[in-house]
Motif scaffolding. Structure first.
Motif, PDB file in Angstrom:
ATOM      1  N   ALA A 191       0.842  -1.048   0.099  1.00  0.00           N
ATOM      2  CA  ALA A 191      -0.076  -0.085   0.010  1.00  0.00           C
ATOM      3  C   ALA A 191       0.878   1.448   0.119  1.00  0.00           C
ATOM      4  N   LEU A 192       1.838   1.353   1.107  1.00  0.00           N
ATOM      5  CA  LEU A 192       2.467   2.706   1.062  1.00  0.00           C
ATOM      6  C   LEU A 192       3.507   2.850  -0.083  1.00  0.00           C
ATOM      7  N   GLN A 193       4.323   1.795  -0.421  1.00  0.00           N
ATOM      8  CA  GLN A 193       4.943   1.749  -1.506  1.00  0.00           C
ATOM      9  C   GLN A 193       4.401   2.264  -2.727  1.00  0.00           C
ATOM     10  N   PHE A 194       3.512   1.497  -3.302  1.00  0.00           N
ATOM     11  CA  PHE A 194       2.836   1.611  -4.598  1.00  0.00           C
ATOM     12  C   PHE A 194       1.895   2.749  -4.803  1.00  0.00           C
ATOM     13  N   SER A 195       1.214   3.125  -3.511  1.00  0.00           N
ATOM     14  CA  SER A 195       0.513   4.441  -3.425  1.00  0.00           C
ATOM     15  C   SER A 195       1.530   5.587  -3.647  1.00  0.00           C
ATOM     16  N   GLY A 196       2.688   5.741  -3.078  1.00  0.00           N
ATOM     17  CA  GLY A 196       3.636   6.795  -3.300  1.00  0.00           C
ATOM     18  C   GLY A 196       4.044   6.738  -4.502  1.00  0.00           C
ATOM     19  N   LEU A 197       4.425   5.645  -5.187  1.00  0.00           N
ATOM     20  CA  LEU A 197       5.038   5.468  -6.383  1.00  0.00           C
ATOM     21  C   LEU A 197       4.384   6.043  -7.217  1.00  0.00           C
ATOM     22  N   TYR A 198       2.867   5.640  -7.312  1.00  0.00           N
ATOM     23  CA  TYR A 198       2.232   5.927  -8.530  1.00  0.00           C
ATOM     24  C   TYR A 198       1.756   7.402  -8.328  1.00  0.00           C
TER      25      TYR A 198
END
Length: 297
Positions: free
Chosen positions: A86-93
């Motif tokens: 959640a945190l990694q890919f929310s931030g990335l996208y």
């Protein structure tokens, strides 16, 4: 199929799985960039997480995968899902949608080895040899060369860079947490729990911020399929398998190659520029990865 049993049956060349991981993980930056023009960042990751969770649930049922027996294991898996997914890919996208280039985002997340090595020493009691420390520095130099021409000239909003930093925190802390608390849990059921938790976070954000709007095209459908199967299931499973097989700091060193591979993929798929300086950076990054991940005889 726990991380331990999967690793135990792996008889391939020692660089086979690291190579698979690097290719899988790097492709996610490009696949995400392909899908973002047709769906908001939270909408895209919601569909990615939900579809991947459903696939892993079906695989777990069909193959008779073992489920965690202790309630605290589910809590640990939920924590990893929140951090790594959640945190990694929310931030990335979110960062990509705000204009941060795929290569630039990859180099920022590529700082993971330094922070993971520090965390592994402090929290896991791992030791980093002088050779590994040199490898981290060499790898960092290679990463800097790969994206040197991009830094400082992007029109991305500062919020995009802050979002990428949040992604960096998620993958770094999540990898250390996985190594500490989730060793031995079946990858199929464990992945389902993690992706379900991530979906429960991403879906409300997509509904509230983006009204879950999607322009259905071949590009966005291909992007979702690739991100679900290759990245959320494949790449994350291989990452956790590698963490189980070796020290967290050694596995994190692989991230130094990701910006270089992402740059090549961006050139081939997105027609981004690829310079001689980037090619030199690729070679330097490879040397850094070799130094930081090679086990002492």
């Amino acid at each position: 199929m726990t991380t331990a049993s999967l690793a135990g049956r792996t008889t391939d060349h020692p660089y086979f799985w690291p190579t698979v991981f690097i290719l899988m993980w790097s492709s996610g930056y490009v696949a995400g960039k392909v899908g973002l023009p047709y769906a908001g960042p939270f909408t895209l990751i919601s569909m990615r997480f939900a579809s991947a969770a459903l696939i892993l649930l079906l695989v777990s049922i069909i193959t008779g995968a073992s489920w965690p027996s202790r309630p605290k294991d589910y809590l640990h898996l939920a924590a990893v899902g929140l951090l790594v997914q959640a945190l990694q890919f929310s931030g990335l996208y979110l960062g990509l949608s705000l204009g941060v280039a795929a290569g630039t985002s990859a180099v920022m997340v590529g700082m993971m080895p330094i922070f993971t090595a520090i965390g592994a020493i402090v929290f896991l009691g791992e030791k980093v040899s002088p050779r590994q420390a040199l490898g981290f520095l060499v790898g960092l130099l290679g990463v800097a060369l790969v994206v040197a021409h991009k830094m400082g000239v992007s029109d991305a909003q500062w919020g995009g860079y802050l979002a990428i930093l949040a992604a960096l925190a998620g993958i770094t802390i999540g990898t250390l947490y996985q190594k500490k608390f989730c060793v031995g849990i079946d990858l199929r059921t464990g992945g389902f729990v993690q992706l379900t938790v991530a979906s429960l976070v991403a879906v409300p954000m997509a509904l509230f911020a983006e009204e879950f709007r999607v322009i259905w095209t071949a590009e966005v459908m291909g992007s979702i399929a690739w991100l679900s199967l290759i990245n959320s299931i494949g790449a994350v499973s291989v990452l956790f398998m590698l963490v189980q097989r070796g020290q967290a700091s050694q596995v994190a060193g692989l991230f130094y190659l990701i910006p270089s591979v992402t740059a090549v993929m961006g050139y081939l798929v997105l027609h981004e520029t690829l310079t001689r300086l980037q090619a030199v950076g690729f070679a330097v990054s490879a040397i850094g990865v070799y130094l930081s991940t090679r086990k002492t005889p």
